[in-house]
Design a protein around this motif. Sequence first.
Motif, PDB file in Angstrom:
ATOM      1  N   THR A   1      41.514  56.861  51.602  1.00 10.85           N
ATOM      2  CA  THR A   1      41.700  57.829  52.684  1.00 10.85           C
ATOM      3  C   THR A   1      40.614  57.705  53.736  1.00 10.85           C
ATOM      4  O   THR A   1      39.436  57.722  53.422  1.00 10.85           O
ATOM      5  N   GLY A   2      41.039  57.529  55.004  1.00 11.10           N
ATOM      6  CA  GLY A   2      40.144  57.791  56.124  1.00 11.10           C
ATOM      7  C   GLY A   2      39.275  56.661  56.636  1.00 11.10           C
ATOM      8  O   GLY A   2      38.765  56.743  57.747  1.00 11.10           O
ATOM      9  N   PHE A   3      39.069  55.561  55.859  1.00 13.15           N
ATOM     10  CA  PHE A   3      38.190  54.497  56.351  1.00 13.15           C
ATOM     11  C   PHE A   3      38.445  53.235  55.533  1.00 13.15           C
ATOM     12  O   PHE A   3      39.050  53.279  54.467  1.00 13.15           O
ATOM     13  N   ASN A   4      37.964  52.102  56.070  1.00 12.35           N
ATOM     14  CA  ASN A   4      38.093  50.830  55.352  1.00 12.35           C
ATOM     15  C   ASN A   4      36.953  50.730  54.348  1.00 12.35           C
ATOM     16  O   ASN A   4      35.820  50.431  54.703  1.00 12.35           O
ATOM     17  N   HIS A   5      37.257  51.002  53.095  1.00 17.54           N
ATOM     18  CA  HIS A   5      36.212  51.087  52.074  1.00 17.54           C
ATOM     19  C   HIS A   5      35.497  49.762  51.861  1.00 17.54           C
ATOM     20  O   HIS A   5      34.289  49.732  51.628  1.00 17.54           O
ATOM     21  N   TYR A   6      36.220  48.633  51.959  1.00 16.42           N
ATOM     22  CA  TYR A   6      35.584  47.338  51.707  1.00 16.42           C
ATOM     23  C   TYR A   6      34.624  46.960  52.826  1.00 16.42           C
ATOM     24  O   TYR A   6      33.551  46.394  52.568  1.00 16.42           O
ATOM     25  N   ASP A   7      34.993  47.265  54.076  1.00  8.61           N
ATOM     26  CA  ASP A   7      34.088  46.964  55.190  1.00  8.61           C
ATOM     27  C   ASP A   7      32.745  47.675  55.031  1.00  8.61           C
ATOM     28  O   ASP A   7      31.716  47.185  55.492  1.00  8.61           O
ATOM     29  N   MET A   8      32.767  48.826  54.379  1.00 11.56           N
ATOM     30  CA  MET A   8      31.535  49.595  54.185  1.00 11.56           C
ATOM     31  C   MET A   8      30.510  48.824  53.335  1.00 11.56           C
ATOM     32  O   MET A   8      29.308  48.950  53.555  1.00 11.56           O
ATOM     33  N   ILE A   9      30.998  48.036  52.379  1.00 11.63           N
ATOM     34  CA  ILE A   9      30.076  47.369  51.451  1.00 11.63           C
ATOM     35  C   ILE A   9      30.034  45.848  51.640  1.00 11.63           C
ATOM     36  O   ILE A   9      29.321  45.147  50.909  1.00 11.63           O
ATOM     37  N   ARG A  10      30.789  45.331  52.617  1.00 16.71           N
ATOM     38  CA  ARG A  10      30.933  43.873  52.762  1.00 16.71           C
ATOM     39  C   ARG A  10      29.588  43.156  52.887  1.00 16.71           C
ATOM     40  O   ARG A  10      29.297  42.190  52.161  1.00 16.71           O
ATOM     41  N   THR A  11      28.735  43.613  53.815  1.00 18.39           N
ATOM     42  CA  THR A  11      27.455  42.950  54.067  1.00 18.39           C
ATOM     43  C   THR A  11      26.547  43.012  52.847  1.00 18.39           C
ATOM     44  O   THR A  11      25.929  42.018  52.444  1.00 18.39           O
ATOM     45  N   MET A  12      26.495  44.184  52.240  1.00 19.99           N
ATOM     46  CA  MET A  12      25.667  44.366  51.050  1.00 19.99           C
ATOM     47  C   MET A  12      26.166  43.499  49.896  1.00 19.99           C
ATOM     48  O   MET A  12      25.366  42.902  49.156  1.00 19.99           O
ATOM     49  N   ALA A  13      27.475  43.431  49.722  1.00 14.32           N
ATOM     50  CA  ALA A  13      28.062  42.643  48.641  1.00 14.32           C
ATOM     51  C   ALA A  13      27.730  41.158  48.805  1.00 14.32           C
ATOM     52  O   ALA A  13      27.370  40.478  47.828  1.00 14.32           O
ATOM     53  N   LYS A  14      27.818  40.649  50.039  1.00 15.80           N
ATOM     54  CA  LYS A  14      27.504  39.229  50.288  1.00 15.80           C
ATOM     55  C   LYS A  14      26.031  38.953  50.012  1.00 15.80           C
ATOM     56  O   LYS A  14      25.682  37.955  49.360  1.00 15.80           O
ATOM     57  N   ALA A  15      25.136  39.823  50.476  1.00 15.00           N
ATOM     58  CA  ALA A  15      23.705  39.631  50.248  1.00 15.00           C
ATOM     59  C   ALA A  15      23.380  39.643  48.758  1.00 15.00           C
ATOM     60  O   ALA A  15      22.566  38.846  48.273  1.00 15.00           O
ATOM     61  N   THR A  16      24.020  40.536  48.016  1.00 14.59           N
ATOM     62  CA  THR A  16      23.745  40.654  46.580  1.00 14.59           C
ATOM     63  C   THR A  16      24.316  39.476  45.812  1.00 14.59           C
ATOM     64  O   THR A  16      23.689  38.964  44.871  1.00 14.59           O
ATOM     65  N   SER A  17      25.499  39.032  46.204  1.00 14.22           N
ATOM     66  CA  SER A  17      26.091  37.858  45.561  1.00 14.22           C
ATOM     67  C   SER A  17      25.203  36.634  45.752  1.00 14.22           C
ATOM     68  O   SER A  17      24.966  35.864  44.805  1.00 14.22           O
ATOM     69  N   ASP A  18      24.686  36.467  46.961  1.00 12.79           N
ATOM     70  CA  ASP A  18      23.765  35.357  47.241  1.00 12.79           C
ATOM     71  C   ASP A  18      22.478  35.516  46.434  1.00 12.79           C
ATOM     72  O   ASP A  18      21.930  34.529  45.912  1.00 12.79           O
ATOM     73  N   GLN A  19      21.984  36.751  46.342  1.00 12.89           N
ATOM     74  CA  GLN A  19      20.749  37.020  45.608  1.00 12.89           C
ATOM     75  C   GLN A  19      20.900  36.655  44.133  1.00 12.89           C
ATOM     76  O   GLN A  19      20.007  36.036  43.534  1.00 12.89           O
ATOM     77  N   LEU A  20      22.024  37.019  43.553  1.00 17.02           N
ATOM     78  CA  LEU A  20      22.268  36.711  42.145  1.00 17.02           C
ATOM     79  C   LEU A  20      22.354  35.207  41.924  1.00 17.02           C
ATOM     80  O   LEU A  20      21.749  34.657  40.992  1.00 17.02           O
ATOM     81  N   HIS A  21      23.106  34.530  42.778  1.00 16.89           N
ATOM     82  CA  HIS A  21      23.251  33.080  42.655  1.00 16.89           C
ATOM     83  C   HIS A  21      21.895  32.386  42.763  1.00 16.89           C
ATOM     84  O   HIS A  21      21.560  31.494  41.959  1.00 16.89           O
ATOM     85  N   ASP A  22      21.109  32.803  43.748  1.00 17.53           N
ATOM     86  CA  ASP A  22      19.802  32.170  43.966  1.00 17.53           C
ATOM     87  C   ASP A  22      18.826  32.501  42.833  1.00 17.53           C
ATOM     88  O   ASP A  22      17.982  31.669  42.475  1.00 17.53           O
ATOM     89  N   ALA A  23      18.935  33.697  42.264  1.00 22.00           N
ATOM     90  CA  ALA A  23      18.069  34.066  41.141  1.00 22.00           C
ATOM     91  C   ALA A  23      18.343  33.162  39.937  1.00 22.00           C
ATOM     92  O   ALA A  23      17.407  32.720  39.252  1.00 22.00           O
ATOM     93  N   LEU A  24      19.611  32.898  39.676  1.00 19.37           N
ATOM     94  CA  LEU A  24      19.964  32.013  38.561  1.00 19.37           C
ATOM     95  C   LEU A  24      19.486  30.595  38.831  1.00 19.37           C
ATOM     96  O   LEU A  24      19.003  29.906  37.922  1.00 19.37           O
ATOM     97  N   ASP A  25      19.593  30.152  40.066  1.00 20.17           N
ATOM     98  CA  ASP A  25      19.103  28.827  40.444  1.00 20.17           C
ATOM     99  C   ASP A  25      17.587  28.748  40.272  1.00 20.17           C
ATOM    100  O   ASP A  25      17.047  27.750  39.783  1.00 20.17           O
ATOM    101  N   THR A  26      16.900  29.827  40.657  1.00 19.62           N
ATOM    102  CA  THR A  26      15.451  29.889  40.522  1.00 19.62           C
ATOM    103  C   THR A  26      15.036  29.827  39.056  1.00 19.62           C
ATOM    104  O   THR A  26      14.069  29.159  38.694  1.00 19.62           O
ATOM    105  N   PHE A  27      15.778  30.533  38.209  1.00 19.49           N
ATOM    106  CA  PHE A  27      15.496  30.508  36.774  1.00 19.49           C
ATOM    107  C   PHE A  27      15.744  29.117  36.200  1.00 19.49           C
ATOM    108  O   PHE A  27      14.965  28.631  35.366  1.00 19.49           O
ATOM    109  N   ALA A  28      16.800  28.464  36.635  1.00 19.11           N
ATOM    110  CA  ALA A  28      17.129  27.130  36.134  1.00 19.11           C
ATOM    111  C   ALA A  28      16.022  26.125  36.474  1.00 19.11           C
ATOM    112  O   ALA A  28      15.682  25.260  35.670  1.00 19.11           O
TER     113      ALA A  28
END
Length: 233
Positions: free
Chosen positions: A118-145
């Motif tokens: 209702t009332g707004f595009n819920h995914y657009d609200m978190i899109r930028t944060m989700a991309k940054a976090t996904s990249d952060q997780l991927h890079d953290a695993l790479d750093t650990f490796a």
Amino acid sequence: MIGEHSSKQYDQELEAIRSKVLLMGGMVETQFDEALNCFRVGDAELADKVMADDHAVNNLEVQLDDACSHLIVRRQPAANDLRTVMATIKVITDLERIGDEATKIARTSKSLHKRGVTGFNHYDMIRTMAKATSDQLHDALDTFARLDGKQALQLIAADEVIDHEFRTIMRNMITFMMEDPRTISSALDTLWVAKAIERIGDHAKNIAEYVIYVVEGRDIRHSKLVGSEQVEG
């Protein structure tokens, strides 16, 4: 010769554990990506898959914890070797918790789309944060490796971007709810998802901090970093 043979066996056992940890990392990365897709399109079957996959992640955590415990008992590692095992145990715990947060996102997504947004595009609200976090997780695993201390410090500093995005989303959701009470249910669900994403960013940051612990022998948790320097916070 006996000492050298024992050392090689230890290295092989530790490397086998590290390989399984990275496998677990790949599993939770997939969980997170699929959970975000659930939130974007409302795929109930995919949400069920994400939640079911969490059992495999939990089982792998138990197996790896057991393997690390047996390694400590049998090999009695010291100094840097012991730091590596202890840090690996902590990484395993953070990965399991990332899987839990991805499961929360999937469960909330299924509920949200079932009721209707209702009332707004819920995914657009978190899109930028989700991309940054996904990249952060991927890079953290790479750093650990690669046990890359320099990249680990960069990741720790980058977590502030995710925290800032979460604060922005929270303000936006409060505004929506105040202006139109019909958005309250959707806004709260979006806020729960944003919080789960923020927590995943925290766990990725933790992994980077454990890399610093292994590489440099210093515990920088609960400290503030200025550049590459540590100050107590």
